[in-house]
Design a protein around this motif. Structure first.
Motif, PDB file in Angstrom:
ATOM      1  N   THR A   6       0.839  -1.195   0.000  1.00 36.52           N
ATOM      2  CA  THR A   6       0.000   0.000   0.000  1.00 36.52           C
ATOM      3  C   THR A   6       0.876   1.247   0.000  1.00 36.52           C
ATOM      4  O   THR A   6       2.056   1.205   0.375  1.00 36.52           O
ATOM      5  CB  THR A   6      -0.919   0.039   1.238  1.00 36.52           C
ATOM      6  OG1 THR A   6      -0.111   0.138   2.405  1.00 36.52           O
ATOM      7  CG2 THR A   6      -1.814  -1.188   1.304  1.00 36.52           C
ATOM      8  N   ARG A   7       0.310   2.342  -0.406  1.00 41.47           N
ATOM      9  CA  ARG A   7       1.047   3.613  -0.434  1.00 41.47           C
ATOM     10  C   ARG A   7       1.494   3.993   0.971  1.00 41.47           C
ATOM     11  O   ARG A   7       2.631   4.450   1.170  1.00 41.47           O
ATOM     12  CB  ARG A   7       0.167   4.710  -1.051  1.00 41.47           C
ATOM     13  CG  ARG A   7       0.799   6.085  -1.066  1.00 41.47           C
ATOM     14  CD  ARG A   7       2.048   6.119  -1.955  1.00 41.47           C
ATOM     15  NE  ARG A   7       2.765   7.355  -1.807  1.00 41.47           N
ATOM     16  CZ  ARG A   7       2.703   8.364  -2.654  1.00 41.47           C
ATOM     17  NH1 ARG A   7       1.940   8.298  -3.726  1.00 41.47           N
ATOM     18  NH2 ARG A   7       3.395   9.454  -2.444  1.00 41.47           N
ATOM     19  N   SER A   8       0.643   3.789   1.969  1.00 34.15           N
ATOM     20  CA  SER A   8       1.019   4.172   3.332  1.00 34.15           C
ATOM     21  C   SER A   8       2.174   3.327   3.857  1.00 34.15           C
ATOM     22  O   SER A   8       3.064   3.846   4.550  1.00 34.15           O
ATOM     23  CB  SER A   8      -0.180   4.118   4.276  1.00 34.15           C
ATOM     24  OG  SER A   8      -0.712   2.824   4.346  1.00 34.15           O
ATOM     25  N   ASP A  11       5.274   4.600   2.005  1.00 39.13           N
ATOM     26  CA  ASP A  11       5.669   5.906   2.548  1.00 39.13           C
ATOM     27  C   ASP A  11       6.393   5.757   3.883  1.00 39.13           C
ATOM     28  O   ASP A  11       7.365   6.467   4.155  1.00 39.13           O
ATOM     29  CB  ASP A  11       4.453   6.816   2.729  1.00 39.13           C
ATOM     30  CG  ASP A  11       3.925   7.371   1.415  1.00 39.13           C
ATOM     31  OD1 ASP A  11       4.624   7.285   0.386  1.00 39.13           O
ATOM     32  OD2 ASP A  11       2.793   7.898   1.424  1.00 39.13           O
ATOM     33  N   THR A  38       6.065  -5.041   1.965  1.00 39.25           N
ATOM     34  CA  THR A  38       6.775  -3.994   1.238  1.00 39.25           C
ATOM     35  C   THR A  38       8.140  -4.478   0.785  1.00 39.25           C
ATOM     36  O   THR A  38       8.602  -4.101  -0.305  1.00 39.25           O
ATOM     37  CB  THR A  38       6.870  -2.719   2.090  1.00 39.25           C
ATOM     38  OG1 THR A  38       5.533  -2.334   2.451  1.00 39.25           O
ATOM     39  CG2 THR A  38       7.522  -1.578   1.343  1.00 39.25           C
ATOM     40  N   SER A  54       9.658   9.691  -5.096  1.00 36.17           N
ATOM     41  CA  SER A  54       8.622   9.639  -6.123  1.00 36.17           C
ATOM     42  C   SER A  54       8.984   8.660  -7.236  1.00 36.17           C
ATOM     43  O   SER A  54       8.099   8.026  -7.810  1.00 36.17           O
ATOM     44  CB  SER A  54       8.325  11.035  -6.682  1.00 36.17           C
ATOM     45  OG  SER A  54       9.465  11.579  -7.284  1.00 36.17           O
ATOM     46  N   VAL A  57       8.027   5.288  -5.775  1.00 33.64           N
ATOM     47  CA  VAL A  57       6.568   5.143  -5.769  1.00 33.64           C
ATOM     48  C   VAL A  57       6.067   4.803  -7.174  1.00 33.64           C
ATOM     49  O   VAL A  57       5.184   3.954  -7.338  1.00 33.64           O
ATOM     50  CB  VAL A  57       5.883   6.420  -5.226  1.00 33.64           C
ATOM     51  CG1 VAL A  57       4.374   6.360  -5.425  1.00 33.64           C
ATOM     52  CG2 VAL A  57       6.222   6.614  -3.754  1.00 33.64           C
ATOM     53  N   LEU A  62       1.400  -0.792  -6.366  1.00 31.68           N
ATOM     54  CA  LEU A  62       0.630  -0.396  -5.186  1.00 31.68           C
ATOM     55  C   LEU A  62      -0.786  -0.955  -5.245  1.00 31.68           C
ATOM     56  O   LEU A  62      -1.398  -1.006  -6.314  1.00 31.68           O
ATOM     57  CB  LEU A  62       0.553   1.130  -5.072  1.00 31.68           C
ATOM     58  CG  LEU A  62       1.877   1.857  -4.872  1.00 31.68           C
ATOM     59  CD1 LEU A  62       1.653   3.356  -4.909  1.00 31.68           C
ATOM     60  CD2 LEU A  62       2.537   1.438  -3.573  1.00 31.68           C
ATOM     61  N   GLU A  64      -4.726  -0.525  -3.561  1.00 31.40           N
ATOM     62  CA  GLU A  64      -5.532   0.558  -3.008  1.00 31.40           C
ATOM     63  C   GLU A  64      -6.205   0.148  -1.712  1.00 31.40           C
ATOM     64  O   GLU A  64      -7.030   0.886  -1.183  1.00 31.40           O
ATOM     65  CB  GLU A  64      -6.583   0.981  -4.033  1.00 31.40           C
ATOM     66  CG  GLU A  64      -5.962   1.565  -5.269  1.00 31.40           C
ATOM     67  CD  GLU A  64      -6.994   2.036  -6.262  1.00 31.40           C
ATOM     68  OE1 GLU A  64      -8.137   2.310  -5.860  1.00 31.40           O
ATOM     69  OE2 GLU A  64      -6.655   2.126  -7.440  1.00 31.40           O
ATOM     70  N   ASP A  66      -5.589  -0.052   1.611  1.00 28.51           N
ATOM     71  CA  ASP A  66      -5.035   0.254   2.924  1.00 28.51           C
ATOM     72  C   ASP A  66      -6.030  -0.203   3.973  1.00 28.51           C
ATOM     73  O   ASP A  66      -7.236  -0.032   3.823  1.00 28.51           O
ATOM     74  CB  ASP A  66      -4.821   1.762   3.104  1.00 28.51           C
ATOM     75  CG  ASP A  66      -3.561   2.264   2.445  1.00 28.51           C
ATOM     76  OD1 ASP A  66      -2.760   1.436   1.986  1.00 28.51           O
ATOM     77  OD2 ASP A  66      -3.383   3.484   2.398  1.00 28.51           O
TER      78      ASP A  66
END
Length: 83
Positions: A6-8, A11, A38, A54, A57, A62, A64, A66
């Protein structure tokens, strides 16, 4: 199915990471964060030097999905985020 995260989660691994960084350095950062999902997603990206978060990313697959707690939402047990 391709390895993804996930993006979180991504990150959280990239936060504070110095760039440029190569894939192996990013894998170590994910391992230190204890995030196997990850780690697998980063291992799947090309073995090049990334100039910024970036760029990473853009390369990582990824999802969606979360978990509500990762988004900062609370779940009232209905499966819907609380208002």
């Amino acid at each position: 199915m391709a390895a993804s995260t996930t993006r979180s989660r991504l990150d959280a691994v990239l936060n504070g990471q110095s760039f440029p960084a190569d894939r192996d350095t990013l894998v170590v950062a994910a391992e230190q964060a204890g995030d196997e999902q990850t780690v697998r997603a980063i291992r799947a990206i090309p073995p090049v030097e990334y100039g910024s978060a970036s760029e990473v990313v853009a390369s990582v697959s990824l999802t969606e999905n979360d978990h509500p707690a990762e988004r900062g939402d609370t779940d009232d047990g209905t499966g819907r985020p609380a208002n």
